[in-house]
Design a protein around this motif. Structure first.
Motif, mmCIF file in Angstrom:
data_model
loop_
_atom_site.group_PDB
_atom_site.id
_atom_site.type_symbol
_atom_site.label_atom_id
_atom_site.label_comp_id
_atom_site.label_asym_id
_atom_site.label_seq_id
_atom_site.Cartn_x
_atom_site.Cartn_y
_atom_site.Cartn_z
ATOM 1 N N SER A 301 1.086 -0.866 -0.054
ATOM 2 C CA SER A 301 0.416 -0.054 0.062
ATOM 3 C C SER A 301 1.152 1.141 0.147
ATOM 4 O O SER A 301 0.648 2.156 -0.806
ATOM 5 C CB SER A 301 -0.505 0.368 1.034
ATOM 6 O OG SER A 301 -1.550 -1.437 0.958
ATOM 7 N N LEU A 305 0.624 1.087 -4.754
ATOM 8 C CA LEU A 305 -0.815 0.187 -5.037
ATOM 9 C C LEU A 305 -1.558 -0.268 -3.962
ATOM 10 O O LEU A 305 -1.881 -0.140 -3.276
ATOM 11 C CB LEU A 305 0.491 -1.035 -5.595
ATOM 12 C CG LEU A 305 1.491 -0.482 -6.391
ATOM 13 C CD1 LEU A 305 2.726 -1.946 -6.870
ATOM 14 C CD2 LEU A 305 1.290 0.220 -8.270
ATOM 15 N N GLU A 306 -2.684 -0.759 -5.516
ATOM 16 C CA GLU A 306 -3.883 -1.748 -4.254
ATOM 17 C C GLU A 306 -3.748 -2.926 -4.355
ATOM 18 O O GLU A 306 -3.091 -3.214 -5.411
ATOM 19 C CB GLU A 306 -4.839 -0.586 -5.849
ATOM 20 C CG GLU A 306 -4.973 0.868 -5.819
ATOM 21 C CD GLU A 306 -5.940 1.437 -4.400
ATOM 22 O OE1 GLU A 306 -6.405 0.737 -3.422
ATOM 23 O OE2 GLU A 306 -5.356 2.562 -4.052
ATOM 24 N N ILE A 321 -3.198 -8.030 -5.677
ATOM 25 C CA ILE A 321 -2.065 -6.563 -5.934
ATOM 26 C C ILE A 321 -2.681 -6.651 -6.874
ATOM 27 O O ILE A 321 -2.700 -6.653 -8.315
ATOM 28 C CB ILE A 321 -1.055 -6.824 -5.678
ATOM 29 C CG1 ILE A 321 -0.340 -6.924 -4.316
ATOM 30 C CG2 ILE A 321 -0.449 -5.245 -6.228
ATOM 31 C CD1 ILE A 321 1.848 -7.247 -4.502
ATOM 32 N N GLU A 322 -3.797 -5.112 -7.419
ATOM 33 C CA GLU A 322 -4.499 -4.936 -8.605
ATOM 34 C C GLU A 322 -3.085 -4.174 -9.315
ATOM 35 O O GLU A 322 -1.746 -4.045 -8.892
ATOM 36 C CB GLU A 322 -5.356 -4.163 -8.609
ATOM 37 C CG GLU A 322 -6.421 -3.795 -8.108
ATOM 38 C CD GLU A 322 -7.454 -2.556 -8.214
ATOM 39 O OE1 GLU A 322 -7.205 -2.140 -8.839
ATOM 40 O OE2 GLU A 322 -7.528 -2.918 -6.721
ATOM 41 N N PRO A 324 -0.845 -2.322 -12.176
ATOM 42 C CA PRO A 324 -0.954 -0.798 -12.962
ATOM 43 C C PRO A 324 -1.949 -1.205 -14.198
ATOM 44 O O PRO A 324 -1.407 -1.910 -15.194
ATOM 45 C CB PRO A 324 -0.346 -0.503 -12.481
ATOM 46 C CG PRO A 324 0.214 -0.918 -11.703
ATOM 47 C CD PRO A 324 -0.106 -2.427 -11.711
ATOM 48 N N MET A 378 8.200 -2.609 -10.602
ATOM 49 C CA MET A 378 7.444 -1.044 -10.880
ATOM 50 C C MET A 378 7.897 -0.400 -12.137
ATOM 51 O O MET A 378 7.804 0.066 -12.838
ATOM 52 C CB MET A 378 6.433 -0.629 -9.551
ATOM 53 C CG MET A 378 5.412 -2.251 -9.477
ATOM 54 S SD MET A 378 4.248 -2.371 -10.647
ATOM 55 C CE MET A 378 4.503 -3.961 -11.343
ATOM 56 N N VAL A 383 5.943 2.422 -14.039
ATOM 57 C CA VAL A 383 5.178 2.597 -12.599
ATOM 58 C C VAL A 383 5.318 3.055 -11.516
ATOM 59 O O VAL A 383 6.702 3.091 -10.984
ATOM 60 C CB VAL A 383 4.074 1.420 -12.266
ATOM 61 C CG1 VAL A 383 3.276 1.551 -10.994
ATOM 62 C CG2 VAL A 383 3.488 0.105 -13.600
ATOM 63 N N VAL A 385 6.329 4.525 -8.114
ATOM 64 C CA VAL A 385 5.853 4.213 -6.686
ATOM 65 C C VAL A 385 6.851 4.605 -6.093
ATOM 66 O O VAL A 385 8.053 4.817 -6.299
ATOM 67 C CB VAL A 385 5.962 2.383 -7.026
ATOM 68 C CG1 VAL A 385 4.885 1.426 -7.335
ATOM 69 C CG2 VAL A 385 7.513 1.620 -6.953
#
Length: 407
Positions: A301, A305-306, A321-322, A324, A378, A383, A385
């Protein structure tokens, strides 16, 4: 008239040393998981599957398994196959044409139990639950009244979408009050979180060796209640599955007789895996799993990330974990494996990746390595992060929840 054929020549293959990576992969997916040295050592041993030593091993496997299942039932058996084979042993021995089965379905593996029941010829009705949700007790109660099932099937932890059916105890009580036997898939949850077979009124529990128990894939466990065993022995026609016929398996697992050549090395490995669980104790093991999973969730989290499953029904043993936008699960799993020698899992068509927290995965050094590798992956894939924040959150959670818990 036959035509001349070209002889089949010996293939030119290379050894495993040339196939496997130089640095061993850290198995942090949804299973199989890393195995302790004692389990690996036992898996290299072969003994007489019908000898006196094996009889003693089997006796101790059953004794330790009763502790892990939390049951006093005599009817514990091993299964030469994955957790799905244990699942099929439960279903195929308890269901047949005319049996009424209610399957609570909220993911891939709960649907698998329903499909196995259909293949026995049973009349199967599913209680369909929305993704990322658990069944409401009032819906279960209504389905029980309408369907009057002989058997209810449910998973404790739906590995596919990382949902925890946290009202399992209450659902089992409703089913028992309605006169149904309760079959539970505990493949990813047994020894990682509480499950009390006797106290909760569960009639069959199945698990695989390769997840929470940290044993090898391919040798599994099942436990039947006395009521379930009475149904197994009272059926009026033979099970279509010879290897999975519990009445035949009884001869080996309870009478020291022959069923088929048992996977002796795998049974020895399972013995050592169970011994390590007992040495740690379930109480300490549950606390370790919860501590490590919550720390991983906090770290993910904090990366930005979700997490896939809502917190009230989030499974601790497998964290979803979703993915991206713009990436696929295969992109992430492939990159983290190639670049960081860490294996994580995709799922069954869902836009998620999954990191396991079962058995030997739940060690602090594994968490730090995995979270760093995941964060770097990521970044490498474009992504944004916050990797320092993720590692800091992981460290903070471990410190806050770690009092009295061995890592």
């Amino acid at each position: 008239m036959s035509t001349p054929s070209t002889p089949i020549v010996c293939p030119d293959v290379v050894s495993l040393d040339e196939i496997l990576p130089e640095e061993p992969l850290l198995m942090m997916g949804a299973g199989p998981v890393p195995i302790p040295a004692a389990v690996a050592k036992a898996n290299a041993i072969v003994i007489n599957h019908l000898g006196a030593t094996m009889v003693k091993v089997i006796g101790q496997v059953k004794e330790m398994a009763r502790y892990v299942f939390q049951t006093r039932s005599k009817w514990v058996l091993g299964v030469a196959g994955p957790g799905s084979a244990a699942m099929e042993m439960a279903i195929s021995n308890l269901a047949w044409p005319g049996t009424r089965v209610l399957s609570i379905k909220n993911g891939f593996f709960s649907e698998r139990m329903a499909e196995m029941a259909r293949r026995t010829g049973a009349h199967v009705v599913t209680l369909d639950v929305a993704d990322r949700s658990v069944a409401r007790l009032e819906d279960v109660e209504a389905a029980l009244r309408q369907e009057r099932p002989d058997i209810v099937t449910i998973v404790q932890g739906e590995t596919s979408n990382t949902v925890w059916n946290h009202q399992l105890k209450e659902i089992a009580a409703l089913a028992k009050a309605a006169g149904a036997l309760v079959v539970v898939d505990a493949v990813c949850t047994l020894s990682t979180m509480p499950l009390e077979m006797d106290a909760w009124g569960i009639d069959a529990v199945i698990t695989g060796g390769q997840k929470g128990l940290s044993s090898i894939p391919g040798v599994s466990l099942i436990a039947f209640s006395d009521a379930a065993w009475e149904r197994v022995k009272g059926r009026d026609h033979a099970n279509a599955h010879w290897c999975l016929d519990a009445s035949l398996a009884e001869n080996f697992w309870h009478n020291a007789g022959y069923h088929y050549t048992a996977p002796v090395s795998g049974v020895l490995a399972l013995h050592e895996a169970l011994r390590l669980v007992c040495a740690e104790t379930l109480e300490k093991r549950f606390a370790r799993h919860l501590k490590c999973s919550l720390a991983l969730q906090a770290g993910i989290s904090a990366l930005g990330l979700e997490l896939y499953a809502p917190e009230p029904c989030r499974l601790n043993s497998v964290v979803g974990i979703e993915v991206p936008k713009g990436l696929s699960p295969a992109d992430i799993c492939g990159h983290i494996s190639r670049q960081h020698q860490v294996e994580i899992s995709g799922s069954f068509g869902l836009p998620i990746v999954r990191i396991g927290q079962m058995g030997e995965q739940c060690r602090e050094h594994n968490l730090f390595r995995t979270l760093h590798a995941f964060g770097r992956t990521m970044v490498d894939l474009g992504v944004r992060v916050d990797l320092p924040a993720g590692v800091a959150a992981l460290e903070r959670s471990l410190a806050e929840n770690g009092r009295g818990v061995a890592a």
